[in-house]
Design a protein around this motif. Structure first.
Motif, short mmCIF file in Angstrom:
data_model
loop_
_atom_site.label_atom_id
_atom_site.label_comp_id
_atom_site.label_asym_id
_atom_site.label_seq_id
_atom_site.Cartn_x
_atom_site.Cartn_y
_atom_site.Cartn_z
N CYS A 40 72.31 27.60 39.68
CA CYS A 40 73.34 27.54 38.63
C CYS A 40 73.66 28.94 38.12
O CYS A 40 74.83 29.30 37.92
CB CYS A 40 72.87 26.65 37.48
N LEU A 41 72.62 29.75 37.91
CA LEU A 41 72.84 31.12 37.46
C LEU A 41 73.49 31.96 38.55
O LEU A 41 74.19 32.94 38.25
CB LEU A 41 71.52 31.74 37.01
N ALA A 42 73.28 31.61 39.82
CA ALA A 42 73.96 32.32 40.90
C ALA A 42 75.47 32.10 40.82
O ALA A 42 76.26 33.02 41.10
CB ALA A 42 73.42 31.86 42.25
N ILE A 43 75.89 30.90 40.46
CA ILE A 43 77.32 30.64 40.26
C ILE A 43 77.85 31.48 39.11
O ILE A 43 78.94 32.08 39.19
CB ILE A 43 77.56 29.14 40.00
N VAL A 44 77.08 31.54 38.01
CA VAL A 44 77.47 32.38 36.88
C VAL A 44 77.56 33.85 37.32
O VAL A 44 78.50 34.57 36.95
CB VAL A 44 76.47 32.23 35.73
N LEU A 297 89.67 34.16 35.82
CA LEU A 297 89.07 33.55 37.00
C LEU A 297 87.55 33.67 36.95
O LEU A 297 86.82 32.70 37.24
CB LEU A 297 89.61 34.20 38.26
N GLY A 298 87.06 34.85 36.60
CA GLY A 298 85.62 35.04 36.53
C GLY A 298 84.96 34.12 35.52
O GLY A 298 83.92 33.52 35.79
N ILE A 304 81.76 26.95 35.01
CA ILE A 304 81.28 25.89 35.89
C ILE A 304 79.77 26.03 36.11
O ILE A 304 79.02 25.04 36.04
CB ILE A 304 82.03 25.93 37.23
N GLY A 305 79.32 27.26 36.37
CA GLY A 305 77.88 27.47 36.55
C GLY A 305 77.09 27.16 35.30
O GLY A 305 76.01 26.55 35.36
N ASN A 325 68.97 35.42 27.64
CA ASN A 325 68.90 34.45 28.73
C ASN A 325 70.24 34.19 29.39
O ASN A 325 70.29 33.92 30.60
CB ASN A 325 68.33 33.12 28.21
N HIS A 326 71.31 34.23 28.63
CA HIS A 326 72.61 33.80 29.14
C HIS A 326 73.64 34.92 29.25
O HIS A 326 74.79 34.64 29.56
CB HIS A 326 73.16 32.68 28.25
N THR A 327 73.26 36.15 28.96
CA THR A 327 74.16 37.28 29.17
C THR A 327 73.48 38.40 29.93
O THR A 327 73.86 38.71 31.07
CB THR A 327 74.69 37.82 27.83
#
Length: 422
Positions: A40-44, A297-298, A304-305, A325-327
């Motif tokens: 999931c983080l790879a999608i991010v 787009l990014g 989605i991720g 964790n999220h940035t």
């Protein structure tokens, strides 16, 4: 398709060995959870790589886009709350929405009134007055609705639609937020853009945390619906394996689309803007518009991720989103893997998340054996807070990792390959 060089094969092979060792040491359940969260983080990371690696935009507010996307997913996929729909609150919220739409339209028209001969200073004053009036009227309409919702139904609930639709809507929420932010901040550069996006991310988190009528705030919303059969239906290992298949398929689709886009004339134009903005402007390219495209787009992909990550956890907790964790962890993934290289972003996401998750049990293992050895040799009792100290080693280990990579591989472990055209 370009051949993969020896360095890439070696690094990917080493990563596969590390993943196998994690499964052997921690077991299948732990390993699968780690891989799902890492995917999931790879999608991010792929979404952030579009902004930083493709366009040179430093987005320090990834957390805000993940949070708004998670909210969108919860709103779409969570089951209906019949108590809310049977009350008068929907009508009051509809009235508030009508005020926002009409007031927003008037504000927008006033902001462009200078095209019809209105002086710019007067236009600015009228726009501010219209925006402030819209906000005050919407706030006054929201107060009675929020009081009724919190008293009777707790919160508005969701729409009970499919989870995959919730992910798309979550990405759309992030993209819309990115468009509004981009219209304001993309004139800024470097650290100023980072500060602006970081501040906006905190505003989003604060809003979601305090809007109890909409998100339940600190009370959280759970369990979130899953796109695959749950553990009670097919078993713990099978459920996580199914979820991993979904996220892996998403990575493949997004990766292929991005690779094709980056190799197209559009991708060459974006590289030209990133590498030499003045030259791109000189040949007639609308730099700000293209940057806005990349920013939107990014963040759509980031959303989605992030939505997939929160859905896997099964709980929407606005207070659970944190910058580290999220940035910043995602930023480290892109930088370590190699900005501008989509394969590097995926590799960096997997490697960094493995280091992040495994540093705690590895540090605890070393601390316990070291403490036992010291106790045997010197009769010194070990500290009682070894688990807490091991948890704190996460930040130290990830910081040491990024320092070593920047020292010996400043462009990342899998840097972008410069394409030459003859």
């Amino acid at each position: 398709m370009k051949s993969i060089d020896l360095r890439t094969i070696t690094l990917l092979g080493g990563l596969a060995v590390i993943v196998a060792l994690v499964f052997i040491w921690q077991g299948n359940a732990y390993g699968l959870r780690m891989l799902v969260e890492a995917s999931c983080l790879a999608i991010v990371a792929l979404g952030l790589n579009i902004q930083w690696g493709y366009a040179g935009l430093f987005n320090a507010g990834v957390m805000g886009f993940i949070a708004i996307a998670a909210f969108g997913t919860m709103l779409i996929s969570y089951p209906l709350n019949p108590v809310f729909w049977q009350s008068e609150a929907p009508g009051l919220l509809g009235r508030m929405g009508l005020i926002i739409v009409i007031g927003g339209a008037i504000t927008f028209l006033l902001s462009r009134s200078n095209r019809y001969g209105v002086p710019k200073k007067l236009r600015t004053v009228l726009t501010i007055i219209a925006a402030a009036t819209t906000y005050l009227m919407a706030e006054s309409a929201l107060e009675p609705a929020a009081a009724i919702i919190e008293q009777n139904s707790g919160f508005v609930g969701g729409f009970g639609l499919p989870v995959w639709l919730g992910w798309l809507v979550g990405g759309l929420f992030a993209a819309v937020l990115a468009w509004f932010i981009g219209r304001i901040t993309l004139g800024l550069r470097s650290d100023y853009l980072a500060i602006a996006t970081l501040g906006i991310a905190e505003i989003v988190r604060a809003f979601l945390k305090n809007a109890d009528w909409l998100t339940r705030g600190t009370l959280t919303v759970s369990p979130l619906p899953s796109p695959v059969p749950t553990a009670t239906e097919i078993g713990f290992i099978a459920a996580r394996s199914a979820y991993l298949c979904v996220t892996a398929a998403m990575i493949v689709v997004i990766f292929v689309l991005l690779q094709r886009g980056w190799a197209s004339p559009w991708g060459r134009m974006m590289r030209a803007i990133r590498d030499n903005e003045l030259a791109a402007e000189a040949v007639g390219k609308d730099v700000n518009r293209r940057r806005l495209e990349m920013f939107v787009l990014g963040n759509f992909i980031v959303g989605i991720g992030g939505a997939a990550l929160v859905t896997f956890g099964g709980i929407f907790d606005p207070s659970g989103f944190s910058p580290i964790n999220h940035t910043f962890l995602v930023l480290i993934m892109v930088v370590l893997g190699g900005s501008g290289n989509n394969l590097g972003a995926i590799f960096g996401a997997l490697l960094v998340y493995i280091i992040w998750t495994m540093s705690e049990p590895a540090a605890l293992f070393l601390f316990q054996h070291g403490a036992n050895l010291i106790q045997q040799l010197f009769d010194i009792a070990p500290p009682a807070d070894l688990p807490t100290r091991a948890l704190q080693m996460r930040v130290f280990v990830i910081g040491l990792t990024i320092i070593l990579v920047l020292r010996f591989a400043p462009k990342g472990l899998l840097p972008e390959k410069v394409t030459k055209y003859e």
